[in-house]
Design a protein around this motif. Sequence first.
Motif, mmCIF file in Angstrom:
data_model
loop_
_atom_site.group_PDB
_atom_site.id
_atom_site.type_symbol
_atom_site.label_atom_id
_atom_site.label_comp_id
_atom_site.label_asym_id
_atom_site.label_seq_id
_atom_site.Cartn_x
_atom_site.Cartn_y
_atom_site.Cartn_z
ATOM 1 N N SER A 28 0.972 -1.321 -0.135
ATOM 2 C CA SER A 28 0.099 -0.028 -0.008
ATOM 3 C C SER A 28 1.011 1.251 0.025
ATOM 4 C CB SER A 28 -0.992 -0.041 1.375
ATOM 5 O OG SER A 28 -1.800 -1.064 1.186
ATOM 6 N N GLY A 29 2.114 1.243 0.448
ATOM 7 C CA GLY A 29 2.950 2.539 0.466
ATOM 8 C C GLY A 29 3.296 2.855 -1.042
ATOM 9 N N LEU A 30 2.802 2.045 -1.891
ATOM 10 C CA LEU A 30 3.040 2.544 -3.423
ATOM 11 C C LEU A 30 2.114 3.672 -3.530
ATOM 12 C CD1 LEU A 30 3.723 -0.640 -5.124
ATOM 13 C CD2 LEU A 30 5.506 0.916 -4.501
ATOM 14 N N LEU A 31 0.705 3.661 -3.054
ATOM 15 C CA LEU A 31 -0.151 4.634 -3.179
ATOM 16 C C LEU A 31 -0.581 5.679 -1.959
ATOM 17 C CD1 LEU A 31 -2.453 5.712 -5.063
ATOM 18 C CD2 LEU A 31 -3.958 3.923 -3.977
ATOM 19 N N TRP A 71 -9.628 -8.118 2.769
ATOM 20 C CA TRP A 71 -9.475 -7.471 1.365
ATOM 21 C C TRP A 71 -10.559 -6.193 1.304
ATOM 22 C CZ3 TRP A 71 -12.337 -6.331 -3.117
ATOM 23 C CH2 TRP A 71 -11.762 -6.165 -4.097
ATOM 24 N N LEU A 72 -11.666 -6.349 1.749
ATOM 25 C CA LEU A 72 -12.474 -5.261 1.463
ATOM 26 C C LEU A 72 -12.052 -4.122 2.382
ATOM 27 C CD1 LEU A 72 -16.069 -7.158 1.945
ATOM 28 C CD2 LEU A 72 -15.217 -6.179 0.069
ATOM 29 N N ALA A 77 -10.324 1.368 1.799
ATOM 30 C CA ALA A 77 -9.316 2.497 2.428
ATOM 31 C C ALA A 77 -8.443 3.129 1.382
ATOM 32 C CB ALA A 77 -8.361 1.809 3.405
ATOM 33 N N LEU A 78 -7.724 2.319 0.480
ATOM 34 C CA LEU A 78 -7.311 2.933 -0.884
ATOM 35 C C LEU A 78 -7.950 3.651 -1.658
ATOM 36 C CD1 LEU A 78 -4.444 0.253 -1.520
ATOM 37 C CD2 LEU A 78 -4.420 2.237 -0.056
ATOM 38 N N THR A 79 -9.310 3.128 -1.923
ATOM 39 C CA THR A 79 -10.061 3.592 -2.902
ATOM 40 C C THR A 79 -10.541 5.272 -2.415
ATOM 41 O OG1 THR A 79 -11.098 1.642 -3.869
ATOM 42 C CG2 THR A 79 -12.330 3.652 -3.967
ATOM 43 N N GLY A 81 -8.860 7.075 0.036
ATOM 44 C CA GLY A 81 -7.868 7.946 0.107
ATOM 45 C C GLY A 81 -7.505 8.264 -1.148
ATOM 46 N N GLU A 82 -7.655 7.737 -2.150
ATOM 47 C CA GLU A 82 -7.563 8.112 -3.628
ATOM 48 C C GLU A 82 -8.514 9.004 -4.119
ATOM 49 O OE1 GLU A 82 -6.226 6.244 -7.849
ATOM 50 O OE2 GLU A 82 -7.320 5.023 -6.357
ATOM 51 N N THR A 83 -9.816 8.831 -3.591
ATOM 52 C CA THR A 83 -11.134 9.723 -4.110
ATOM 53 C C THR A 83 -10.948 10.838 -3.330
ATOM 54 O OG1 THR A 83 -12.237 7.766 -4.830
ATOM 55 C CG2 THR A 83 -13.400 9.921 -4.413
ATOM 56 N N TRP A 84 -10.973 10.990 -1.876
ATOM 57 C CA TRP A 84 -10.856 12.106 -1.013
ATOM 58 C C TRP A 84 -9.878 12.668 -0.639
ATOM 59 C CZ3 TRP A 84 -14.882 8.210 1.064
ATOM 60 C CH2 TRP A 84 -16.025 8.449 0.498
ATOM 61 N N LEU A 85 -8.809 12.105 -0.608
ATOM 62 C CA LEU A 85 -7.283 12.680 -0.002
ATOM 63 C C LEU A 85 -6.196 12.742 -0.893
ATOM 64 C CD1 LEU A 85 -7.219 10.385 3.433
ATOM 65 C CD2 LEU A 85 -8.017 12.650 2.836
ATOM 66 N N GLY A 86 -6.824 12.482 -2.166
ATOM 67 C CA GLY A 86 -5.804 12.859 -3.296
ATOM 68 C C GLY A 86 -4.445 11.780 -3.395
ATOM 69 N N TRP A 87 -4.584 10.591 -2.859
ATOM 70 C CA TRP A 87 -3.466 9.808 -2.832
ATOM 71 C C TRP A 87 -3.213 9.372 -4.220
ATOM 72 C CZ3 TRP A 87 -4.991 5.815 1.442
ATOM 73 C CH2 TRP A 87 -5.090 6.548 2.662
ATOM 74 N N THR A 88 -2.017 9.543 -4.666
ATOM 75 C CA THR A 88 -1.647 8.992 -6.123
ATOM 76 C C THR A 88 -0.499 8.225 -6.225
ATOM 77 O OG1 THR A 88 -0.459 11.086 -6.513
ATOM 78 C CG2 THR A 88 -2.831 11.100 -7.206
ATOM 79 N N GLY A 89 -0.076 7.184 -7.024
ATOM 80 C CA GLY A 89 0.902 6.391 -7.095
ATOM 81 C C GLY A 89 1.995 7.080 -7.730
#
Length: 89
Positions: A28-31, A71-72, A77-79, A81-89
């Motif tokens: 997960s550290g990649l994203l 898995w869920l 969590a990653l979805t 974070g990507e959607t609302w917190l702007g996490w990008t790889g």
Amino acid sequence: MTRPWWQWFLGWLGFAALLATLVFYAASGLLAPAWAVVLLLVVWLALVLVAAGLLRRRQPLWVLLTPVAAWLIWFAALTAGETWLGWTG
């Protein structure tokens, strides 16, 4: 009361599947930022403790839900974070 062998087999198979989800949590550290990865690993460790407790209390079939939950949680969590917190790889 002892459980049939196949219930124990499925319980341990579920535990192995839960251990396999560690790869996703560790990668997960990649994203995600470091604080989120640490939080995810704490959640994963809590799921491992729950699964071990279920095996110890002789409820092996419930262990099958732990890798699904892992898995869920990881995906959500990653979805999020990507959607609302702007996490990008």
